[in-house]
Scaffold this active site. Structure first.
Site, short mmCIF file in Angstrom:
data_model
loop_
_atom_site.label_atom_id
_atom_site.label_comp_id
_atom_site.label_asym_id
_atom_site.label_seq_id
_atom_site.Cartn_x
_atom_site.Cartn_y
_atom_site.Cartn_z
N LYS A 145 101.79 6.61 27.64
CA LYS A 145 101.70 7.53 26.49
C LYS A 145 103.07 8.10 26.16
CE LYS A 145 96.88 8.58 27.47
NZ LYS A 145 95.90 9.39 28.16
N ASP A 180 93.11 14.72 21.83
CA ASP A 180 92.09 13.82 22.39
C ASP A 180 90.79 13.94 21.62
OD1 ASP A 180 92.90 12.14 24.36
OD2 ASP A 180 92.58 13.55 26.01
N GLN A 232 95.36 15.16 31.12
CA GLN A 232 94.91 13.86 31.62
C GLN A 232 93.73 14.04 32.60
OE1 GLN A 232 96.16 10.78 30.59
NE2 GLN A 232 94.42 9.99 31.74
#
Ligand code: NAP
Length: 310
Positions: A52, A119, A96
């Protein structure tokens, strides 16, 4: 022969579109900012986060990784999120998953500002998705819709079946398909006669996390099959079951396993899908590459909203 839906190609297209949007933001004052919070040392998470951050750098998105120790408390992690929420130069915050077991993950995700929730998992944004209001969409399902559209596979009026009902993939994928006017069925582990339900699908989305379970029995001839699954096999006997000797395509996969000691397979049987589907996403190289691309899109969208460039 079934058409391969090439996720790497679509990812590259999306990344190219991102570049000009980032340049525009830079010319207005600053690049988009992404903060990734990675707690402890989970090897798989470390690889995801590295990819990422690498993609952010490639596109000129300013990214930073905050790496608290495994034994951080929920309160301490909440304080990190609170600071990121307040920072003007941070447009996107990604925590995460999975977090260590002692952390209250729901409290952490709830504190991420919905404006910076790249997200798309905050309950506010889940609500926005249900109601068809603007807001960040979960990256993997958003990537699936991009892939279908860019391959000009029509969704409206189609029978779509989604196998899996997670908040991360199955539910948002079903809602996005519904908003595109598909007629959607959502299946899960308690669905009776799953093969029969799947065979009704003109668009079949497999997000179960069970290696190669979706065989030809589940696939309507000519269907578009989207394989979200990412299952790493590390036993040769498991690989041999999916790729029996003598079947076209098996020898290459067994050789790849023998070289690396592991093999990535999806939830869809990789040999059956080639024979039955009209179009399909391979694993690897299908849905996977799109997830990071859509994270970049969500970060840029957020920066444009926050800076006022739309
Ligand atoms: P998850 O949270 O474990 O959810 C799995 C879902 O599949 C559940 O709803 C479960 O039903 C259902 N299921 C499991 N076994 C089943 C069976 N035998 N028959 C019917 N339904 C079954 O998984 P997830 O996070 O959604 O991820 C799904 C897969 O996608 C995994 O392989 C994951 O690694 C992969 N993934 C890939 C990406 C990517 O970027 N490519 C991103 C995210 C996830 P119940 O609800 O009844 O338990």
């Amino acid at each position: 022969m079934a058409q391969i839906l090439d996720g790497n190609r679509v990812r590259d297209e999306i990344k190219n579109e991102c570049r000009s949007r980032v340049e525009r933001l830079v010319s207005r004052g600053r690049p988009p900012g992404l903060a990734v919070v990675l707690v402890g040392h989970n090897p798989a998470s470390e690889i995801y986060v590295r990819n990422k951050v690498k993609t952010s750098h490639e596109l000129g998105i300013s990214s930073e990784t905050i790496t608290p120790a495994e034994n951080i408390t929920t309160e301490e992690l909440l304080s990190i999120i609170d600071k990121l929420n307040r920072r003007a130069d941070v447009d996107g915050i990604l925590v995460q998953m999975p977090l260590p077991g002692h952390i209250d993950a729901k409290r952490i995700l709830l504190l991420v500002s919905p404006d910076k929730d790249v997200d798309g998992l905050h309950p506010c944004n889940a609500g926005n998705l249900v109601q068809g209001r603007p807001g960040p969409r979960p990256c993997t399902p958003a990537g699936i819709i991009e892939l279908l559209k860019r391959y000009q596979i029509s969704i409206a009026g189609k029978r779509a079946v989604v196998v899996g009902r997670s908040d991360l993939v199955g539910k948002p994928a079903a809602l996005l398909l519904l908003h595109e006017n598909a007629t959607v069925t959502v299946c899960h582990s308690k669905t009776p006669d799953l093969p029969a339900v799947c065979r009704e699908a003109e668009i079949l989305i497999a997000a179960l996390g069970r290696p190669a379970i979706i065989t030809s029995d589940y696939i309507r001839p000519g269907a578009t099959v989207i394989d979200v699954g990412m299952n790493r096999l590390d036993k040769r006997s498991d690989v041999e079951k999916i790729f029996p000797s003598g079947r076209p395509g098996s020898a290459e996969k067994l050789a790849a396993f023998d070289k690396k000691g592991t093999l990535l397979v999806g939830d869809v049987h990789p040999l059956d899908v080639v024979e039955c589907a009209g179009a399909y996403t391979p694993v690897p190289g299908g849905v996977g590459p799109l997830t990071i691309a859509m994270l970049m899109v969500n970060t840029i969208d957020s920066a444009e909203r926050r800076i006022g460039v739309c």
